[in-house]
Motif scaffolding. Sequence first.
Motif, PDB file in Angstrom:
ATOM      1  N   SER A 127      21.571 -10.818  27.270  1.00 41.82           N
ATOM      2  CA  SER A 127      21.042 -11.654  26.197  1.00 41.82           C
ATOM      3  C   SER A 127      22.154 -12.574  25.705  1.00 41.82           C
ATOM      4  CB  SER A 127      20.537 -10.776  25.054  1.00 41.82           C
ATOM      5  OG  SER A 127      20.371 -11.507  23.870  1.00 41.82           O
ATOM      6  N   SER A 128      21.755 -13.669  25.077  1.00 41.07           N
ATOM      7  CA  SER A 128      22.757 -14.574  24.498  1.00 41.07           C
ATOM      8  C   SER A 128      23.215 -14.107  23.115  1.00 41.07           C
ATOM      9  CB  SER A 128      22.181 -15.993  24.391  1.00 41.07           C
ATOM     10  OG  SER A 128      21.034 -16.000  23.546  1.00 41.07           O
ATOM     11  N   THR A 129      22.598 -13.062  22.585  1.00 42.34           N
ATOM     12  CA  THR A 129      22.939 -12.584  21.239  1.00 42.34           C
ATOM     13  C   THR A 129      24.341 -11.974  21.214  1.00 42.34           C
ATOM     14  OG1 THR A 129      20.614 -12.125  20.771  1.00 42.34           O
ATOM     15  CG2 THR A 129      22.248 -11.045  19.366  1.00 42.34           C
ATOM     16  N   ARG A 130      25.106 -12.325  20.209  1.00 41.54           N
ATOM     17  CA  ARG A 130      26.427 -11.747  19.972  1.00 41.54           C
ATOM     18  C   ARG A 130      26.542 -11.435  18.488  1.00 41.54           C
ATOM     19  NH1 ARG A 130      25.801 -12.042  24.606  1.00 41.54           N
ATOM     20  NH2 ARG A 130      27.187 -12.844  26.245  1.00 41.54           N
ATOM     21  N   THR A 131      27.087 -10.283  18.157  1.00 43.11           N
ATOM     22  CA  THR A 131      27.348  -9.940  16.761  1.00 43.11           C
ATOM     23  C   THR A 131      28.739  -9.339  16.664  1.00 43.11           C
ATOM     24  OG1 THR A 131      26.390  -7.725  16.974  1.00 43.11           O
ATOM     25  CG2 THR A 131      24.907  -9.502  16.257  1.00 43.11           C
ATOM     26  N   TRP A 132      29.238  -9.275  15.424  1.00 49.03           N
ATOM     27  CA  TRP A 132      30.587  -8.761  15.185  1.00 49.03           C
ATOM     28  C   TRP A 132      30.540  -7.567  14.249  1.00 49.03           C
ATOM     29  CZ3 TRP A 132      35.024 -10.551  17.470  1.00 49.03           C
ATOM     30  CH2 TRP A 132      34.932 -11.776  18.149  1.00 49.03           C
ATOM     31  N   TYR A 153      24.553  -8.208  23.963  1.00 48.66           N
ATOM     32  CA  TYR A 153      23.276  -7.498  23.962  1.00 48.66           C
ATOM     33  C   TYR A 153      22.558  -7.576  25.300  1.00 48.66           C
ATOM     34  CZ  TYR A 153      23.720  -6.674  19.012  1.00 48.66           C
ATOM     35  OH  TYR A 153      24.160  -6.215  17.795  1.00 48.66           O
ATOM     36  N   TRP A 154      21.642  -6.601  25.463  1.00 50.58           N
ATOM     37  CA  TRP A 154      20.806  -6.496  26.651  1.00 50.58           C
ATOM     38  C   TRP A 154      19.345  -6.427  26.234  1.00 50.58           C
ATOM     39  CZ3 TRP A 154      23.628  -6.695  31.097  1.00 50.58           C
ATOM     40  CH2 TRP A 154      24.966  -6.278  31.040  1.00 50.58           C
ATOM     41  N   SER A 155      18.496  -7.039  27.031  1.00 51.44           N
ATOM     42  CA  SER A 155      17.050  -6.909  26.849  1.00 51.44           C
ATOM     43  C   SER A 155      16.483  -6.120  28.016  1.00 51.44           C
ATOM     44  CB  SER A 155      16.385  -8.288  26.767  1.00 51.44           C
ATOM     45  OG  SER A 155      16.853  -9.001  25.640  1.00 51.44           O
ATOM     46  N   ALA A 156      15.281  -5.568  27.832  1.00 56.22           N
ATOM     47  CA  ALA A 156      14.652  -4.759  28.881  1.00 56.22           C
ATOM     48  C   ALA A 156      13.143  -4.843  28.702  1.00 56.22           C
ATOM     49  CB  ALA A 156      15.125  -3.307  28.810  1.00 56.22           C
ATOM     50  N   THR A 157      12.415  -4.213  29.616  1.00 59.22           N
ATOM     51  CA  THR A 157      10.971  -4.059  29.493  1.00 59.22           C
ATOM     52  C   THR A 157      10.620  -2.595  29.718  1.00 59.22           C
ATOM     53  OG1 THR A 157      10.630  -4.582  31.836  1.00 59.22           O
ATOM     54  CG2 THR A 157      10.451  -6.415  30.259  1.00 59.22           C
ATOM     55  N   SER A 158       9.555  -2.160  29.068  1.00 59.52           N
ATOM     56  CA  SER A 158       9.040  -0.806  29.261  1.00 59.52           C
ATOM     57  C   SER A 158       7.522  -0.907  29.311  1.00 59.52           C
ATOM     58  CB  SER A 158       9.475   0.115  28.121  1.00 59.52           C
ATOM     59  OG  SER A 158       8.883   1.398  28.252  1.00 59.52           O
ATOM     60  N   GLY A 159       6.956  -0.747  30.500  1.00 61.05           N
ATOM     61  CA  GLY A 159       5.525  -0.935  30.656  1.00 61.05           C
ATOM     62  C   GLY A 159       5.153  -2.359  30.293  1.00 61.05           C
ATOM     63  N   ASP A 160       4.266  -2.498  29.309  1.00 61.76           N
ATOM     64  CA  ASP A 160       3.855  -3.829  28.850  1.00 61.76           C
ATOM     65  C   ASP A 160       4.714  -4.333  27.686  1.00 61.76           C
ATOM     66  OD1 ASP A 160       1.792  -3.877  30.716  1.00 61.76           O
ATOM     67  OD2 ASP A 160       0.373  -2.914  29.332  1.00 61.76           O
ATOM     68  N   ASP A 208      16.929  -7.562  23.084  1.00 61.37           N
ATOM     69  CA  ASP A 208      18.128  -7.088  22.381  1.00 61.37           C
ATOM     70  C   ASP A 208      18.016  -5.614  21.997  1.00 61.37           C
ATOM     71  OD1 ASP A 208      19.197  -9.627  22.602  1.00 61.37           O
ATOM     72  OD2 ASP A 208      18.580 -10.242  20.603  1.00 61.37           O
ATOM     73  N   ILE A 209      17.596  -4.801  22.944  1.00 63.67           N
ATOM     74  CA  ILE A 209      17.357  -3.382  22.673  1.00 63.67           C
ATOM     75  C   ILE A 209      18.605  -2.528  22.843  1.00 63.67           C
ATOM     76  CG2 ILE A 209      16.692  -2.737  25.033  1.00 63.67           C
ATOM     77  CD1 ILE A 209      15.035  -1.581  21.701  1.00 63.67           C
ATOM     78  N   ALA A 210      19.611  -3.066  23.508  1.00 61.97           N
ATOM     79  CA  ALA A 210      20.835  -2.309  23.759  1.00 61.97           C
ATOM     80  C   ALA A 210      22.030  -3.242  23.629  1.00 61.97           C
ATOM     81  CB  ALA A 210      20.795  -1.679  25.147  1.00 61.97           C
TER      82      ALA A 210
END
Length: 284
Positions: free
Chosen positions: A210-215, A224-231, A236-238
């Motif tokens: 993901s392009s998200t960055r925080t401090w 950050y990382w995004s993912a999918t689970s089923g539908d 930014d879940i991880a």
Amino acid sequence: MSTRMRDLLAEGLGELRHEPIGKHIRAVLDGRTVVDTTRAVLVWEPRRIVPSYAVPVSDMSAELSPTGTAATDAADGAGVHLLDLSARPVLDPSVPFTVHTAKGRVADVRTDGQQLLGAGFQPADPALDGFVVLDFRAFDAWYEEDERNVAHPRDPFHRIDVLASSRHVRVELDGEVLAESSRPTLLFETLLPTRYYLPPEDVRAKLTPSSTRTWCAYKGRASYWSATSGDHALPDIAWTYQQPLHEAEHIRGLVAFFNERLNLVVDGERASRPCTPWSSHPDT
């Protein structure tokens, strides 16, 4: 009867609080040091959970221009509900500095060629007479001694512990296992839920950067990382700290999931989902 320490900390949330720190504090703007002091104190306005620096006005190479009086309880509708701490919403770092909950005067900070609107606040409190509370984000850089500080001032009553563990951790959503590990690294942080950092090879879900960055003032910059689970799309879940600060070195390159939004099973027992400022949005 014994009192839980968390409850003692929570009792003061509705009050204006301060603590001397004894560190050499500097703030830089446009390449010039505009704050240079060893007399700084940390200040928490009512319902603020993260402190700000307050410095003697005489230790600034800038001018203050008062703009008016800040209304008490101006932030009544702002903040997030953390019922384990307070019945009223608390002000996390996402609530701007310009929202004040203590009596006092707002001031602009003027330097050569710059006017930082509302970047100063002078509380109407005799213990802080002659001091100005400053907006951390209004300046280009802050230093504690000779080390760069990020995100916000470091709280002497807040700490992290990073420990290797052999607990069995499973991350699930709707019956799908996203990650499973028996070699997590656990990060314990004051007043926050335990975070479980897992080796990337123990993550089953396909993670997309993901392009998200925080401090974080204690851990550094998170990517950050995004993912999918089923539908379900899980933006930014991880997150991962690729270059953590030295206190968090042992989580370098590991992956943590928001247990606010997923199901976490630890040693066979499903953990309840905590309620935090990140229950609906990432900013850790």
